[in-house]
Enzyme design. Structure first.
Site, short mmCIF file in Angstrom:
data_model
loop_
_atom_site.label_atom_id
_atom_site.label_comp_id
_atom_site.label_asym_id
_atom_site.label_seq_id
_atom_site.Cartn_x
_atom_site.Cartn_y
_atom_site.Cartn_z
N SER A 172 0.85 -1.18 0.00
CA SER A 172 0.00 0.00 0.00
C SER A 172 0.89 1.24 0.00
O SER A 172 1.73 1.38 -0.88
CB SER A 172 -0.95 -0.02 1.20
N MET A 288 -0.55 1.27 5.28
CA MET A 288 -1.40 1.51 6.44
C MET A 288 -2.38 0.36 6.61
O MET A 288 -2.78 -0.30 5.66
CB MET A 288 -2.18 2.82 6.28
N ASP A 291 -4.57 -4.85 5.74
CA ASP A 291 -4.95 -5.67 4.59
C ASP A 291 -3.88 -6.72 4.32
O ASP A 291 -2.68 -6.43 4.38
CB ASP A 291 -5.15 -4.81 3.34
#
Length: 353
Positions: A172, A288, A291
């Site tokens: 990410s 962040m 996931d």
């Protein structure tokens, strides 16, 4: 309270951003700059906690300004850009490599039906990035497309033999430059496919994949449903679709977001665990949130190899931290060691397999 500097040559864009950021009581807009040169000067003067940076500006563009800021006064920089032309996408990717921490699509005006969603995303990201630790860059070490990836010898982790048949990666915030480093360290004839979920702003996925295809020697593409998995090929999840596998073929899905994400790293890892079991490698990179954690655990429990990026080399340590704390990770490696480790796992197979 995070203090924000807005750098953009458009008065309208500055006004829209100031309205969006000023609507949150926990953010303070402390200044504006009309071009990159003014932006560099204002960063030195105001010392903001975060900078929003346009790319196409007169006098000095956003890429050059980011380079200077990361050398002179390291500060978290969020790129605010349009996603239209290929050249702008390329500049955005190079600006991330130069030290910017996040990329957002430029918000639309209040009359647009997309305004509220984009405004919330701008506020969320700016607040989160204001707390990110960034390092000073040396002028002669700033990245260029022609830079070679310098691999380091990885430590001897994981003595259990594996016959690796696939590599799956989730990333990410901070992912694009990390992926350049990792994928650039893999041999051009690597015998397995690489599947990647990269969270990126709407409208940038195709451009990112095309840019990466020019930067690294492996073939890079946006995955298509039902296509076969090929060695030495990097498959990215398309915008707003889950990437998965079944019987050595790509399987795309429009299923509901997982933890707010579509594509989701967890979906990728879960399908890889089911299809390849102990013959899979799962890698969770900077970003962040959490996931990918539940899916990485599936690979771990199936006997596959799981790797997390070491904290010091992450832009945001959220996803790797969550995976480590969940017990889903076999090895925690610095960024420079992940590519060589993947190469080692693929090449060093048990005899007779």
């Amino acid at each position: 309270m995070p203090r924000v500097l807005i750098v953009d040559d458009s008065p309208t864009a500055r006004e829209v951003l100031a309205t969006i950021l000023g609507s949150d009581p926990d953010l303070e807009v402390v200044g504006f700059a009309r071009n990159g040169r003014e932006g560099v000067a204002q960063v030195k003067k105001l010392k903001p906690d975060v900078v929003t940076m346009d790319l196409n500006m007169p006098v000095m563009d956003g890429f050059a300004a980011t380079r200077e800021i990361m050398i002179e006064e390291p500060t978290p920089i969020v790129i605010i850009s349009g996603a239209g032309r290929a050249a702008e996408v390329e500049t955005a990717m190079e600006t991330l490599r130069a030290g910017a921490v996040h990329l957002l699509l430029k918000p639309v005006g209040p009359a647009s039906p997309e305004y509220d969603a984009r405004a919330k995303e701008v506020v969320r990201v700016v607040k989160a990035m204001a707390g990110v630790f960034v390092i000073r860059r040396r002028r002669h070490l700033m990245p260029k497309q022609s830079d070679q990836v310098h691999a380091v010898s990885p430590p001897d982790y994981l003595t259990k033999p594996h016959r690796i048949r696939v590599i799956a990666i989730a990333a990410s915030t901070g992912g694009p430059p990390a992926l350049v480093k990792i994928l650039g360290a893999l041999p051009t004839d690597i015998s397995v496919p690489v599947l990647i979920v990269q969270h990126i702003a709407d409208g940038f996925m195709d451009g990112f994949a095309n840019w990466l295809d020019e930067v690294i020697p492996l073939d890079v593409k946006i995955a298509k449903d039902h296509e076969p998995l090929l060695p030495a090929t990097v498959y990215f999840a398309p915008q707003d679709r889950h990437l998965g596998v079944s019987q050595s073929r790509i399987r795309l899905s429009d299923a509901a977001p997982i933890g707010g994400f579509r594509p989701a790293g967890t979906h990728l890892f879960e399908t890889v665990a089911e299809a390849f079991g102990c013959d899979a490698v799962g890698v969770i990179l900077t970003g962040m949130g959490n996931d990918g954690v539940e899916g990485l655990m599936k690979i771990h429990n199936a006997g596959g190899v799981t790797i997390a990026q070491y904290e010091a080399s992450c832009v945001v340590f959220g996803m790797p931290r969550a995976a480590i704390e969940a017990g889903a990770v076999d090895s925690v490696l610095p960024l420079d060691a992940i590519g060589p480790r993947l190469d080692q796992l693929v090449v060093n197979r048990p005899s007779g397999n």
